[in-house]
Design an enzyme around this catalytic site. Structure first.
Site, PDB file in Angstrom:
ATOM      1  N   HIS A 315       0.845  -1.184   0.000  1.00  0.00           N
ATOM      2  CA  HIS A 315       0.000   0.000   0.000  1.00  0.00           C
ATOM      3  C   HIS A 315       0.879   1.232   0.000  1.00  0.00           C
ATOM      4  O   HIS A 315       1.948   1.221   0.612  1.00  0.00           O
ATOM      5  CB  HIS A 315      -0.906   0.016   1.237  1.00  0.00           C
ATOM      6  CG  HIS A 315      -2.070   0.930   1.082  1.00  0.00           C
ATOM      7  ND1 HIS A 315      -1.991   2.273   1.347  1.00  0.00           N
ATOM      8  CD2 HIS A 315      -3.329   0.694   0.647  1.00  0.00           C
ATOM      9  CE1 HIS A 315      -3.166   2.822   1.089  1.00  0.00           C
ATOM     10  NE2 HIS A 315      -3.990   1.894   0.654  1.00  0.00           N
ATOM     11  N   ASP A 372      -7.998  -5.436   0.160  1.00  0.00           N
ATOM     12  CA  ASP A 372      -8.496  -6.297  -0.912  1.00  0.00           C
ATOM     13  C   ASP A 372      -8.136  -7.762  -0.743  1.00  0.00           C
ATOM     14  O   ASP A 372      -8.634  -8.608  -1.479  1.00  0.00           O
ATOM     15  CB  ASP A 372      -7.956  -5.800  -2.266  1.00  0.00           C
ATOM     16  CG  ASP A 372      -8.523  -4.449  -2.629  1.00  0.00           C
ATOM     17  OD1 ASP A 372      -9.742  -4.291  -2.491  1.00  0.00           O
ATOM     18  OD2 ASP A 372      -7.766  -3.559  -3.024  1.00  0.00           O
TER      19      ASP A 372
HETATM   20  N1  CMC Z   1       4.060  -7.473  -4.935  1.00  0.00           N
HETATM   21  C1  CMC Z   1       5.404  -7.440  -5.140  1.00  0.00           C
HETATM   22  N2  CMC Z   1       6.152  -6.342  -4.963  1.00  0.00           N
HETATM   23  C2  CMC Z   1       5.535  -5.234  -4.556  1.00  0.00           C
HETATM   24  C3  CMC Z   1       4.150  -5.191  -4.333  1.00  0.00           C
HETATM   25  C4  CMC Z   1       3.402  -6.358  -4.529  1.00  0.00           C
HETATM   26  N3  CMC Z   1       2.089  -6.374  -4.321  1.00  0.00           N
HETATM   27  N4  CMC Z   1       3.789  -3.938  -3.955  1.00  0.00           N
HETATM   28  C5  CMC Z   1       4.912  -3.222  -3.949  1.00  0.00           C
HETATM   29  N5  CMC Z   1       5.973  -4.002  -4.311  1.00  0.00           N
HETATM   30  C6  CMC Z   1       7.390  -3.591  -4.352  1.00  0.00           C
HETATM   31  C7  CMC Z   1       7.700  -2.765  -5.589  1.00  0.00           C
HETATM   32  O1  CMC Z   1       8.118  -3.562  -6.664  1.00  0.00           O
HETATM   33  C8  CMC Z   1       8.797  -1.866  -5.058  1.00  0.00           C
HETATM   34  O2  CMC Z   1       9.983  -2.639  -4.995  1.00  0.00           O
HETATM   35  P1  CMC Z   1      11.428  -1.924  -5.247  1.00  0.00           P
HETATM   36  O3  CMC Z   1      11.575  -0.919  -4.145  1.00  0.00           O
HETATM   37  O4  CMC Z   1      12.415  -3.043  -5.184  1.00  0.00           O
HETATM   38  O5  CMC Z   1      11.337  -1.301  -6.608  1.00  0.00           O
HETATM   39  C9  CMC Z   1       8.379  -1.585  -3.621  1.00  0.00           C
HETATM   40  O6  CMC Z   1       7.602  -2.739  -3.215  1.00  0.00           O
HETATM   41  C10 CMC Z   1       7.544  -0.318  -3.436  1.00  0.00           C
HETATM   42  O7  CMC Z   1       6.436  -0.423  -4.322  1.00  0.00           O
HETATM   43  P2  CMC Z   1       5.832   0.775  -5.162  1.00  0.00           P
HETATM   44  O8  CMC Z   1       5.266   0.242  -6.422  1.00  0.00           O
HETATM   45  O9  CMC Z   1       6.864   1.875  -5.281  1.00  0.00           O
HETATM   46  O10 CMC Z   1       4.710   1.259  -4.184  1.00  0.00           O
HETATM   47  P3  CMC Z   1       3.477   2.162  -4.546  1.00  0.00           P
HETATM   48  O11 CMC Z   1       3.156   2.917  -3.319  1.00  0.00           O
HETATM   49  O12 CMC Z   1       3.729   2.966  -5.792  1.00  0.00           O
HETATM   50  O13 CMC Z   1       2.320   1.119  -4.905  1.00  0.00           O
HETATM   51  C11 CMC Z   1       0.487  -0.358  -4.659  1.00  0.00           C
HETATM   52  C12 CMC Z   1       1.327   0.751  -4.007  1.00  0.00           C
HETATM   53  C13 CMC Z   1      -0.727  -0.644  -3.807  1.00  0.00           C
HETATM   54  C14 CMC Z   1       0.010   0.116  -6.060  1.00  0.00           C
HETATM   55  C15 CMC Z   1       1.372  -1.630  -4.807  1.00  0.00           C
HETATM   56  O14 CMC Z   1       1.773  -2.080  -3.527  1.00  0.00           O
HETATM   57  C16 CMC Z   1       0.659  -2.744  -5.569  1.00  0.00           C
HETATM   58  O15 CMC Z   1       0.690  -2.760  -6.810  1.00  0.00           O
HETATM   59  N6  CMC Z   1      -0.017  -3.702  -4.842  1.00  0.00           N
HETATM   60  C17 CMC Z   1      -0.780  -4.734  -5.484  1.00  0.00           C
HETATM   61  C18 CMC Z   1      -2.132  -4.159  -5.920  1.00  0.00           C
HETATM   62  C19 CMC Z   1      -3.071  -3.953  -4.748  1.00  0.00           C
HETATM   63  O16 CMC Z   1      -3.234  -4.807  -3.880  1.00  0.00           O
HETATM   64  N7  CMC Z   1      -3.742  -2.785  -4.747  1.00  0.00           N
HETATM   65  C20 CMC Z   1      -4.743  -2.441  -3.729  1.00  0.00           C
HETATM   66  C21 CMC Z   1      -4.285  -1.322  -2.845  1.00  0.00           C
HETATM   67  S1  CMC Z   1      -5.339  -1.120  -1.413  1.00  0.00           S
HETATM   68  C22 CMC Z   1      -6.878  -0.706  -1.979  1.00  0.00           C
HETATM   69  C23 CMC Z   1      -6.918   0.524  -2.819  1.00  0.00           C
HETATM   70  O17 CMC Z   1      -6.299   1.525  -2.515  1.00  0.00           O
HETATM   71  O18 CMC Z   1      -7.647   0.491  -3.815  1.00  0.00           O
END
Ligand code: CMC
Length: 437
Positions: A315, A372
């Site tokens: 998140h 989720d």
């Molecule tokens: N699986 C694997 N790696 C992950 C995941 C994941 N679900 N989420 C983040 N990472 C890694 C990402 O690759 C990055 O690694 P590195 O630092 O080595 O490059 C690090 O963790 C930070 O991730 P980010 O993409 O910079 O984080 P963000 O804040 O931009 O993204 C997120 C947040 C929710 C989009 C992401 O965690 C994600 O895609 N999660 C899966 C989708 C999901 O469950 N979404 C629902 C969110 S909660 C409900 C809502 O808000 O709608």
């Protein structure tokens, strides 16, 4: 950058431009809780520079009194109340009242609000024809985007955003009609007749009734299921300036009508990184299939060359367990027990969570289950197809969008949302005629 928080009246940070030697004091603003923010509104006028923050990871876009998240501690407050307390003690409509009006309702206020919402649940009969224009296999979120956007063509009398009364009516209409619209999207996809709302049922009961009733027989609503549905709505009601809420605010900042703004929010919510994740979690669990396959999928999630991510994990704000996930995990156990459903996917999800939370990659990056992760298992047990999961999120989030939209409209510092950019394209060049290119 140096901060002076000595309490001697100089609450600012100093920005030093080493290329020119100039320095600028930028005021620090403090809310009632949470980190202070640097006020950069005059930055361009005073320095000629913009800030650069793709994804807005360090940017506050507005002042808000509605929702507060402490991501490190895993705390979510609506108007100061903990989400766990609201989910335990309130109905969804009480939470709606709280988000919209700022306080929990007194008994007479609660009755009046419930009555108002109940009496706005029917949709214009002509709207039924609108549904018939969609293909039967259309994704229900596609239908939601279209139908909610179309509401502005049915309810002209509540589209004047400068009239507080019209704004209130539009807010009530959106909250009240969303279950009807969502259930109709479902009914249309399965080829069953639309079911009219019933005023003797609670908000969650009525939604279940409109979704699962068929004319020849009555749908018996289990109180446990209705309570779980209501709780899912509460847990999704608002989440401060997330992508879809920011979309609603930006759309509304131009003066667009509320129905169009909420349709914009629904579009944004649809993506798998946001509200579409609940559908993606179930698809992922089905794909994993067996706990023996978990290591293979975890390796994929950790592989930077592979676009696969563990859905329902991670998140932007929570660097701890999402408090909503804790409530949902408990709810999943209760609902499955009540319905006598023995879903191997629940066991698989629990095992996946256990293994991921012991894995260095997830620990280091503070990736925990989010809202989720368990919601889909409950929704599946209730009988919803996966394609409806994000629709339910949209239904519940409507009150948050509406509350934030109202707050934005009445904020005196509100201006049209218009970010700037770091331009990396061509500088000015001469036009080349087509035969010389
Ligand atoms: N699986 C694997 N790696 C992950 C995941 C994941 N679900 N989420 C983040 N990472 C890694 C990402 O690759 C990055 O690694 P590195 O630092 O080595 O490059 C690090 O963790 C930070 O991730 P980010 O993409 O910079 O984080 P963000 O804040 O931009 O993204 C997120 C947040 C929710 C989009 C992401 O965690 C994600 O895609 N999660 C899966 C989708 C999901 O469950 N979404 C629902 C969110 S909660 C409900 C809502 O808000 O709608």
């Amino acid at each position: 950058m140096a901060a002076d928080n000595t309490g001697n009246g100089k609450d600012f940070v100093t920005l030093v431009d080493h290329s020119t030697g100039n320095s600028h004091d930028l005021p620090l603003m403090g809310g009632t809780t949470g980190p202070k923010v640097i006020d950069v509104r005059k930055l361009y006028a005073e320095t000629g520079h913009f800030t650069y923050d793709p994804g807005f990871t360090s940017t506050g876009s507005c002042e808000s009194e509605i929702t507060y998240i402490d991501g490190d501690a895993g705390i979510l407050l609506h108007r100061g109340y903990r989400i766990e307390d609201l989910a335990e003690h309130c109905s969804f409509l009480e939470v709606c009242y709280l988000l919209l009006r700022g306080e929990l309702p007194k008994p007479d206020e609660k009755r009046e609000f419930e009555q108002t919402i109940t009496y706005h649940t029917m949709v214009h009969e002509q709207l039924m024809n609108f549904y018939r224009g969609f293909r039967r296999d259309a994704h229900p979120m596609a239908i939601m985007v279209g139908v909610v956007g179309a509401l502005s063509s049915f309810y002209h009398d509540s589209t004047d955003i400068n009239d507080p009364h019209q704004r209130m009516i539009a807010s009530h209409r959106l909250i009240a009609k969303m279950p009807t619209i969502a259930s109709m999207a479902y009914k249309y996809s399965v080829g069953q007749p639309f079911i009219y709302p019933r005023n003797d049922l609670s908000y969650a009961e009525d939604f279940l009734h409109m979704t699962f009733s068929v004319p020849p027989e009555e749908y018996k609503i289990s109180p446990t299921v209705a309570r779980a549905m209501d709780r899912i709505f509460i847990l999704h009601a608002d989440h401060e300036q997330n992508a879809s809420t920011s979309t609603v605010r930006i759309a509304g900042s131009s003066g667009a009508n509320p129905f169009a703004c909420i349709a914009a929010g629904i579009s944004c919510l649809w993506g798998p990184a946001h509200g579409g994740a609940n559908e993606a979690v179930l698809n992922m669990l089905n794909e994993i299939g067996h706990k023996d396959n978990i290591p293979k999928f975890l390796a994929k999630a950790k592989d930077k060359e592979d676009p696969f991510r563990l859905m329902g994990f991670g998140h932007r704000v929570y660097k701890n367990v999402d408090p909503r996930a804790k409530v949902l995990k408990k709810s999943a156990d209760e609902v499955l027990a009540e319905l006598g459903v023995d879903d191997p996917l629940l066991e698989l999800a629990q095992e996946l969570e256990r293994i991921a939370r012991e894995d260095e990659y997830f620990i280091e990056r503070k990736l925990f289950p989010n809202v989720d992760f368990y919601s889909g298992i409950i929704l599946k047990a209730i009988g919803f197809p996966t394609s409806m999961f994000t629709v339910l999120f949209a239904l519940a989030r409507t009150v948050g969008w509406v509350a934030q939209w109202n707050e934005m409209i009445t904020d005196p510092s509100q201006r049209i949302g218009r970010p700037r950019q770091l331009y990396t394209g061509h500088t000015e060049r001469s036009y080349v005629p087509i035969d010389q290119r």
